[in-house]
Scaffold this motif. Structure first.
Motif, PDB file in Angstrom:
ATOM      1  N   ILE A 107      13.439  94.560  38.594  1.00 51.42           N
ATOM      2  CA  ILE A 107      12.497  95.654  38.379  1.00 51.42           C
ATOM      3  C   ILE A 107      11.645  95.326  37.152  1.00 51.42           C
ATOM      4  N   VAL A 108      12.302  94.878  36.106  1.00 49.51           N
ATOM      5  CA  VAL A 108      11.621  94.317  34.942  1.00 49.51           C
ATOM      6  C   VAL A 108      12.104  92.870  34.845  1.00 49.51           C
ATOM      7  N   PRO A 109      11.219  91.881  34.964  1.00 48.88           N
ATOM      8  CA  PRO A 109      11.634  90.480  34.962  1.00 48.88           C
ATOM      9  C   PRO A 109      12.510  90.127  33.763  1.00 48.88           C
ATOM     10  N   GLY A 110      13.603  89.440  34.045  1.00 51.92           N
ATOM     11  CA  GLY A 110      14.490  88.973  32.992  1.00 51.92           C
ATOM     12  C   GLY A 110      15.546  89.976  32.564  1.00 51.92           C
ATOM     13  N   LEU A 111      15.458  91.211  33.056  1.00 52.36           N
ATOM     14  CA  LEU A 111      16.424  92.231  32.668  1.00 52.36           C
ATOM     15  C   LEU A 111      17.096  92.827  33.895  1.00 52.36           C
ATOM     16  N   SER A 112      18.304  93.279  33.713  1.00 49.78           N
ATOM     17  CA  SER A 112      19.009  93.982  34.777  1.00 49.78           C
ATOM     18  C   SER A 112      19.664  95.210  34.167  1.00 49.78           C
ATOM     19  N   CYS A 113      20.001  96.174  35.008  1.00 45.30           N
ATOM     20  CA  CYS A 113      20.644  97.380  34.500  1.00 45.30           C
ATOM     21  C   CYS A 113      21.533  97.973  35.579  1.00 45.30           C
ATOM     22  N   SER A 114      22.518  98.733  35.131  1.00 46.22           N
ATOM     23  CA  SER A 114      23.430  99.426  36.041  1.00 46.22           C
ATOM     24  C   SER A 114      23.073 100.905  36.056  1.00 46.22           C
ATOM     25  N   PRO A 115      23.237 101.560  37.205  1.00 45.76           N
ATOM     26  CA  PRO A 115      22.916 102.979  37.296  1.00 45.76           C
ATOM     27  C   PRO A 115      23.812 103.833  36.401  1.00 45.76           C
ATOM     28  N   MET A 116      23.224 104.910  35.863  1.00 48.20           N
ATOM     29  CA  MET A 116      23.963 105.881  35.051  1.00 48.20           C
ATOM     30  C   MET A 116      24.582 106.946  35.938  1.00 48.20           C
ATOM     31  N   GLY A 117      24.042 107.118  37.105  1.00 54.26           N
ATOM     32  CA  GLY A 117      24.512 108.142  38.031  1.00 54.26           C
ATOM     33  C   GLY A 117      23.576 108.244  39.215  1.00 54.26           C
ATOM     34  N   ALA A 132       6.896  94.550  30.881  1.00 54.51           N
ATOM     35  CA  ALA A 132       7.812  93.467  31.233  1.00 54.51           C
ATOM     36  C   ALA A 132       7.701  92.313  30.255  1.00 54.51           C
ATOM     37  N   GLU A 133       6.475  91.954  29.889  1.00 58.50           N
ATOM     38  CA  GLU A 133       6.267  90.854  28.946  1.00 58.50           C
ATOM     39  C   GLU A 133       6.903  91.170  27.588  1.00 58.50           C
ATOM     40  N   SER A 134       6.707  92.390  27.091  1.00 61.61           N
ATOM     41  CA  SER A 134       7.279  92.745  25.787  1.00 61.61           C
ATOM     42  C   SER A 134       8.806  92.783  25.843  1.00 61.61           C
ATOM     43  N   LEU A 135       9.375  93.255  26.964  1.00 56.42           N
ATOM     44  CA  LEU A 135      10.838  93.292  27.083  1.00 56.42           C
ATOM     45  C   LEU A 135      11.424  91.887  27.175  1.00 56.42           C
ATOM     46  N   VAL A 136      10.755  91.015  27.908  1.00 61.79           N
ATOM     47  CA  VAL A 136      11.228  89.633  28.031  1.00 61.79           C
ATOM     48  C   VAL A 136      11.139  88.933  26.674  1.00 61.79           C
ATOM     49  N   ILE A 137      10.044  89.145  25.935  1.00 62.56           N
ATOM     50  CA  ILE A 137       9.896  88.539  24.602  1.00 62.56           C
ATOM     51  C   ILE A 137      10.984  89.051  23.669  1.00 62.56           C
ATOM     52  N   ALA A 138      11.266  90.361  23.716  1.00 57.88           N
ATOM     53  CA  ALA A 138      12.325  90.935  22.865  1.00 57.88           C
ATOM     54  C   ALA A 138      13.682  90.323  23.204  1.00 57.88           C
ATOM     55  N   GLU A 139      13.948  90.123  24.481  1.00 59.10           N
ATOM     56  CA  GLU A 139      15.227  89.521  24.893  1.00 59.10           C
ATOM     57  C   GLU A 139      15.304  88.066  24.435  1.00 59.10           C
ATOM     58  N   GLU A 140      14.204  87.322  24.539  1.00 61.85           N
ATOM     59  CA  GLU A 140      14.186  85.934  24.080  1.00 61.85           C
ATOM     60  C   GLU A 140      14.411  85.853  22.572  1.00 61.85           C
ATOM     61  N   LYS A 141      13.800  86.765  21.806  1.00 59.73           N
ATOM     62  CA  LYS A 141      14.008  86.801  20.356  1.00 59.73           C
ATOM     63  C   LYS A 141      15.470  87.085  20.027  1.00 59.73           C
ATOM     64  N   GLU A 159      19.305 106.569  42.600  1.00 58.28           N
ATOM     65  CA  GLU A 159      20.171 106.069  41.529  1.00 58.28           C
ATOM     66  C   GLU A 159      19.362 106.137  40.245  1.00 58.28           C
ATOM     67  N   VAL A 160      19.963 106.707  39.196  1.00 61.77           N
ATOM     68  CA  VAL A 160      19.274 106.920  37.928  1.00 61.77           C
ATOM     69  C   VAL A 160      19.607 105.778  36.981  1.00 61.77           C
ATOM     70  N   VAL A 161      18.574 105.169  36.401  1.00 58.34           N
ATOM     71  CA  VAL A 161      18.772 104.072  35.452  1.00 58.34           C
ATOM     72  C   VAL A 161      18.021 104.375  34.167  1.00 58.34           C
ATOM     73  N   ASP A 162      18.522 103.858  33.064  1.00 60.00           N
ATOM     74  CA  ASP A 162      17.858 103.986  31.770  1.00 60.00           C
ATOM     75  C   ASP A 162      17.072 102.708  31.548  1.00 60.00           C
ATOM     76  N   LEU A 163      15.828 102.709  32.018  1.00 58.71           N
ATOM     77  CA  LEU A 163      15.008 101.507  31.988  1.00 58.71           C
ATOM     78  C   LEU A 163      13.561 101.911  31.778  1.00 58.71           C
ATOM     79  N   ASP A 164      12.896 101.295  30.802  1.00 58.34           N
ATOM     80  CA  ASP A 164      11.466 101.550  30.616  1.00 58.34           C
ATOM     81  C   ASP A 164      10.726 100.969  31.808  1.00 58.34           C
ATOM     82  N   ALA A 220       0.039  98.593  37.347  1.00 60.41           N
ATOM     83  CA  ALA A 220       0.411  97.172  37.360  1.00 60.41           C
ATOM     84  C   ALA A 220       0.199  96.556  35.985  1.00 60.41           C
ATOM     85  N   SER A 221      -0.900  96.928  35.325  1.00 63.46           N
ATOM     86  CA  SER A 221      -1.180  96.405  33.994  1.00 63.46           C
ATOM     87  C   SER A 221      -0.140  96.882  32.986  1.00 63.46           C
ATOM     88  N   VAL A 222       0.169  98.182  33.018  1.00 61.70           N
ATOM     89  CA  VAL A 222       1.189  98.733  32.116  1.00 61.70           C
ATOM     90  C   VAL A 222       2.531  98.072  32.383  1.00 61.70           C
TER      91      VAL A 222
END
Length: 123
Positions: free
Chosen positions: A6-16, A98-107, A38-43, A91-93
């Motif tokens: 859903i967001v490249p490079g990240l995965s998440c599990s449902p909260m409920g 996605a780019e900012s989340l991937v960069i944060a994960e790489e850092k 399924e509810v997820v805590d994901l930007d 799509a732009s947002v």
């Protein structure tokens, strides 16, 4: 079930899970189905994602290039039309998010590697 991609490079599990009535159409012609989300805590720029099970429940046919979805309704076929301007903005947002989340994960991974390297030098 874990969500991937859903967001490249990240995965998440449902909260409920939550059941919600989803309505397409207007007063004169509409279609309502109760869908389990399924509810997820994901930007994410989207409020909800409809997958194959939801589309199958509506017996919907989608055409992504034309931003159209067709389904049967009690008063005849129902066509849901998307908005190209909103699609491009979303799509732009989504791309920027996605780019900012991937960069944060790489850092974070680089910082972890640096911390491990420094701790091994101290030993």
């Amino acid at each position: 079930m874990t969500f991937h991609g859903i967001v490249p490079g990240l995965s998440c599990s449902p909260m409920g899970k939550v059941r919600v009535d989803v309505l397409f159409g207007g007063r004169d012609k509409c279609r309502v189905e109760n869908i389990l989300f399924e509810v997820v805590d994901l930007d994410n720029p989207y409020h909800a994602l409809l997958g194959r099970p939801a589309l199958a429940k509506f017996m919907a046919s989608i055409h992504t290039a034309y931003l159209k979805m067709k389904m049967s309704a009690p008063n005849g076929p129902l066509t849901v039309v998307g908005n190209y301007k909103v699609k491009l903005e979303t799509a732009s947002v989504g791309s920027n998010l996605a780019e900012s989340l991937v960069i944060a994960e790489e850092k974070r991974r680089i910082q972890t590697a640096i911390a491990l390297a420094q701790s091994s030098q101290l030993n």
